[in-house]
Design an enzyme around this catalytic site. Structure first.
Site, PDB file in Angstrom:
ATOM      1  N   ASP A 277       3.440   2.066   6.223  1.00 60.85           N
ATOM      2  CA  ASP A 277       2.062   1.907   6.675  1.00 60.85           C
ATOM      3  C   ASP A 277       1.891   0.446   7.084  1.00 60.85           C
ATOM      4  O   ASP A 277       1.933  -0.455   6.245  1.00 60.85           O
ATOM      5  CB  ASP A 277       1.102   2.276   5.528  1.00 60.85           C
ATOM      6  CG  ASP A 277      -0.346   2.258   5.987  1.00 60.85           C
ATOM      7  OD1 ASP A 277      -0.616   1.755   7.091  1.00 60.85           O
ATOM      8  OD2 ASP A 277      -1.217   2.747   5.236  1.00 60.85           O
TER       9      ASP A 277
ATOM     10  N   TRP B 206      -3.751   1.871  -1.284  1.00 62.37           N
ATOM     11  CA  TRP B 206      -5.044   2.077  -0.616  1.00 62.37           C
ATOM     12  C   TRP B 206      -5.626   3.398  -1.097  1.00 62.37           C
ATOM     13  O   TRP B 206      -4.913   4.412  -1.150  1.00 62.37           O
ATOM     14  CB  TRP B 206      -4.815   2.097   0.892  1.00 62.37           C
ATOM     15  CG  TRP B 206      -6.046   2.267   1.732  1.00 62.37           C
ATOM     16  CD1 TRP B 206      -7.254   1.646   1.555  1.00 62.37           C
ATOM     17  CD2 TRP B 206      -6.173   3.096   2.897  1.00 62.37           C
ATOM     18  NE1 TRP B 206      -8.122   2.027   2.547  1.00 62.37           N
ATOM     19  CE2 TRP B 206      -7.490   2.920   3.385  1.00 62.37           C
ATOM     20  CE3 TRP B 206      -5.324   3.950   3.581  1.00 62.37           C
ATOM     21  CZ2 TRP B 206      -7.956   3.575   4.516  1.00 62.37           C
ATOM     22  CZ3 TRP B 206      -5.783   4.589   4.708  1.00 62.37           C
ATOM     23  CH2 TRP B 206      -7.083   4.409   5.168  1.00 62.37           C
TER      24      TRP B 206
ATOM     25  N   LYS C  99      -7.193  -3.956  12.686  1.00 58.43           N
ATOM     26  CA  LYS C  99      -7.349  -5.304  12.136  1.00 58.43           C
ATOM     27  C   LYS C  99      -6.804  -6.357  13.098  1.00 58.43           C
ATOM     28  O   LYS C  99      -7.484  -7.328  13.397  1.00 58.43           O
ATOM     29  CB  LYS C  99      -6.618  -5.443  10.796  1.00 58.43           C
ATOM     30  CG  LYS C  99      -6.633  -4.193   9.931  1.00 58.43           C
ATOM     31  CD  LYS C  99      -7.939  -3.968   9.220  1.00 58.43           C
ATOM     32  CE  LYS C  99      -7.951  -2.577   8.613  1.00 58.43           C
ATOM     33  NZ  LYS C  99      -8.927  -2.364   7.595  1.00 58.43           N
TER      34      LYS C  99
ATOM     35  N   ALA D 253      -0.682  -1.683   8.677  1.00 62.99           N
ATOM     36  CA  ALA D 253      -2.078  -1.778   9.127  1.00 62.99           C
ATOM     37  C   ALA D 253      -2.511  -3.230   9.337  1.00 62.99           C
ATOM     38  O   ALA D 253      -3.622  -3.470   9.809  1.00 62.99           O
ATOM     39  CB  ALA D 253      -3.002  -1.104   8.109  1.00 62.99           C
TER      40      ALA D 253
HETATM   41  C1  LIG Z   1      -3.085   0.225   4.053  1.00 59.81           C
HETATM   42  C2  LIG Z   1      -4.009   0.800   5.084  1.00 59.81           C
HETATM   43  N1  LIG Z   1      -3.574   1.791   5.856  1.00 59.81           N
HETATM   44  C3  LIG Z   1      -4.354   2.343   6.792  1.00 59.81           C
HETATM   45  C4  LIG Z   1      -5.633   1.909   6.987  1.00 59.81           C
HETATM   46  C5  LIG Z   1      -6.482   2.603   8.016  1.00 59.81           C
HETATM   47  O1  LIG Z   1      -6.843   1.827   9.081  1.00 59.81           O
HETATM   48  P1  LIG Z   1      -7.809   2.352  10.212  1.00 59.81           P
HETATM   49  O2  LIG Z   1      -9.119   1.731   9.955  1.00 59.81           O
HETATM   50  O3  LIG Z   1      -7.169   1.897  11.471  1.00 59.81           O
HETATM   51  O4  LIG Z   1      -7.893   3.833  10.133  1.00 59.81           O
HETATM   52  C6  LIG Z   1      -6.151   0.876   6.204  1.00 59.81           C
HETATM   53  C7  LIG Z   1      -7.516   0.429   6.373  1.00 59.81           C
HETATM   54  O5  LIG Z   1      -8.146  -0.188   5.575  1.00 59.81           O
HETATM   55  C8  LIG Z   1      -5.294   0.306   5.228  1.00 59.81           C
HETATM   56  O6  LIG Z   1      -5.706  -0.688   4.444  1.00 59.81           O
END
Ligand SMILES: Cc1ncc(COP(=O)(O)O)c(C=O)c1O
Length: 396
Positions: free
Chosen positions: A207, A126, A242, A209
């Site tokens: 991570d 990301w 999400k 998410a």
């Molecule tokens: C791999 C990953 N980690 C963390 C996040 C962050 O999510 P948030 O919108 O809850 O801050 C995202 C969001 O796109 C993501 O794809």
């Protein structure tokens, strides 16, 4: 005082959103920002979230501060969701502001605990990961993860790289639905990773998410649960953006397994301190919604069922897309789209091809090549497949 400021780097995902909005073509296709979309391009509020909000509206009598750790009951419920039976007795969870906020708190904790240490990120990852850690003062480096030319996880190279990372360093792993490639680790790969990390004293930061977006809530957490069982220390960044559709409510949980009760308590104190310095206390509405849902059996069942519907819609979209590519190209070159998990895939397109799609067809793809399959309405599948196939036909 502002004379010395230079223009900061552009966030490619947010910039793409601006470009899509500015494009007047009615048939444009937005495969950019990572939000779930229905067939009408809308990101709906889950019915169960609306129901929980209704209850909160009646039941809540205060909006007083919640403390730097936020709602610890929320954190406990979310921890059960993440770790299931693999819960450790030496762990601390605090509420934080979305997945990004949890990552930033973990970054602050790492600096406080270890000072000069490198966080190892998968290549690709990301786009925000390296900037969040760098902002906290941490070095980042990468290990090989995905080969976009053959659309496969580079498991052997990844395992070899883990063997060379100095003991005590932090390795970030995507728990499921890898962003940007959608290609996840097999159970065998997780086993091998856990064994190497345990033997070499590496610290995993998972991570998570997209729990529930890939293969279901439990399967998506299998990797993090394995690590929780096999390693003494583990960091987890969990987002409710999400899987509860709470994007704008900034809801997440930072979880640390710390090896002993004393270390877990200390890690909790330091995370609370980092949160206090960053934003003092988290917003409460999103976590109150999640807590209301998870504390009520009927609401929790409704949430699971709505989440499953969302997941299955992405599975079906992936199948449809692969089948259309198979029919149009006569090859299995795009089968990886069907095998991917969650919203993202990483077609092997060059920056020039991505720019051409945008200019000539109004198809918007993030500059690293990531597409959000949830952004493609079924009725536009054929258009997208046609556009990509024609582009590939032009390759020398
Ligand atoms: C791999 C990953 N980690 C963390 C996040 C962050 O999510 P948030 O919108 O809850 O801050 C995202 C969001 O796109 C993501 O794809």
């Amino acid at each position: 005082m502002f004379e010395a400021l230079s223009v900061p780097p552009i966030d490619p995902i947010l910039a793409l959103g601006g470009a899509v909005r500015a494009d007047a073509r009615p048939d444009k296709i937005d495969l950019g920002i990572g939000v779930y979309r229905d067939e009408n391009g809308h990101t709906p509020i889950m019915a169960v979230v609306t129901e929980a909000e209704g209850r909160l509206l009646v039941a809540r009598t205060t909006k007083t501060y919640v403390g730097a750790r936020g709602d610890t009951v929320f954190a406990g419920r979310v921890t059960e969701l993440i770790l299931g039976q693999s819960k450790s007795q030496w762990m601390t969870g605090i509420q934080a502001t979305g997945g990004t906020g949890t990552l930033r708190i973990l970054a602050g904790l790492i600096v406080r605990a270890k000072g000069d240490v490198t966080v190892w990120l998968p290549e690709p990852t990301w786009l925000n990961h390296s900037t969040v850690f760098a902002d906290a003062g941490l070095r980042t480096a990468t290990y090989p993860y995905y080969d976009r030319r053959i659309s496969k996880v580079r498991v052997d190279e990844m395992l070899s790289a883990l063997e060379t990372i100095p003991s005590g360093e932090v390795v970030l792993l995507h728990g499921c639905c890898h962003n940007p490639c959608g290609a996840d680790l097999s159970p065998e790969a997780w086993d091998a990773i856990a064994a190497i990390m345990s033997r070499r004293g590496l610290i995993p930061l998972v991570d998570l998410a997209y729990q529930g977006f890939g293969h279901g809530l439990d399967k998506d957490a299998a990797g993090v649960r394995l690590l929780a069982l096999q390693l003494p220390e583990l960091l987890v960044a969990f987002s409710c953006s999400k899987n509860f559709g709470l994007y704008s409510e900034r809801t997440g949980c930072t979880l640390v397994v710390a090896g002993t009760a004393k270390k877990a308590a200390l890690a909790g104190e330091h995370m609370a301190l980092v949160a206090r310095l960053l934003y003092s206390m988290p917003p409460d509405h999103g976590s109150a919604i999640v807590r209301t849902i998870l504390e009520d059996e009927r609401l929790a069942a409704s949430w699971r069922s709505e989440l499953e519907t969302v997941r299955l819609s992405m599975v079906s979209k992936r199948r449809q897309l692969s089948a259309a590519f198979r029919a149009t190209t006569g090859t299995a070159d795009f089968d990886y789209l069907e095998h991917g998990a969650g919203m993202f895939s990483l077609p092997n397109l060059s920056p020039r091809e991505i720019a051409d799609l945008r200019r000539d067809r109004g198809i918007y793809i993030v500059e690293d090549g990531r597409i959000n399959v949830a952004g493609l309405p079924s009725r536009r599948t054929a258009d997208f497949v046609q556009a990509v196939t024609e582009l590939l036909a032009k390759r020398p």
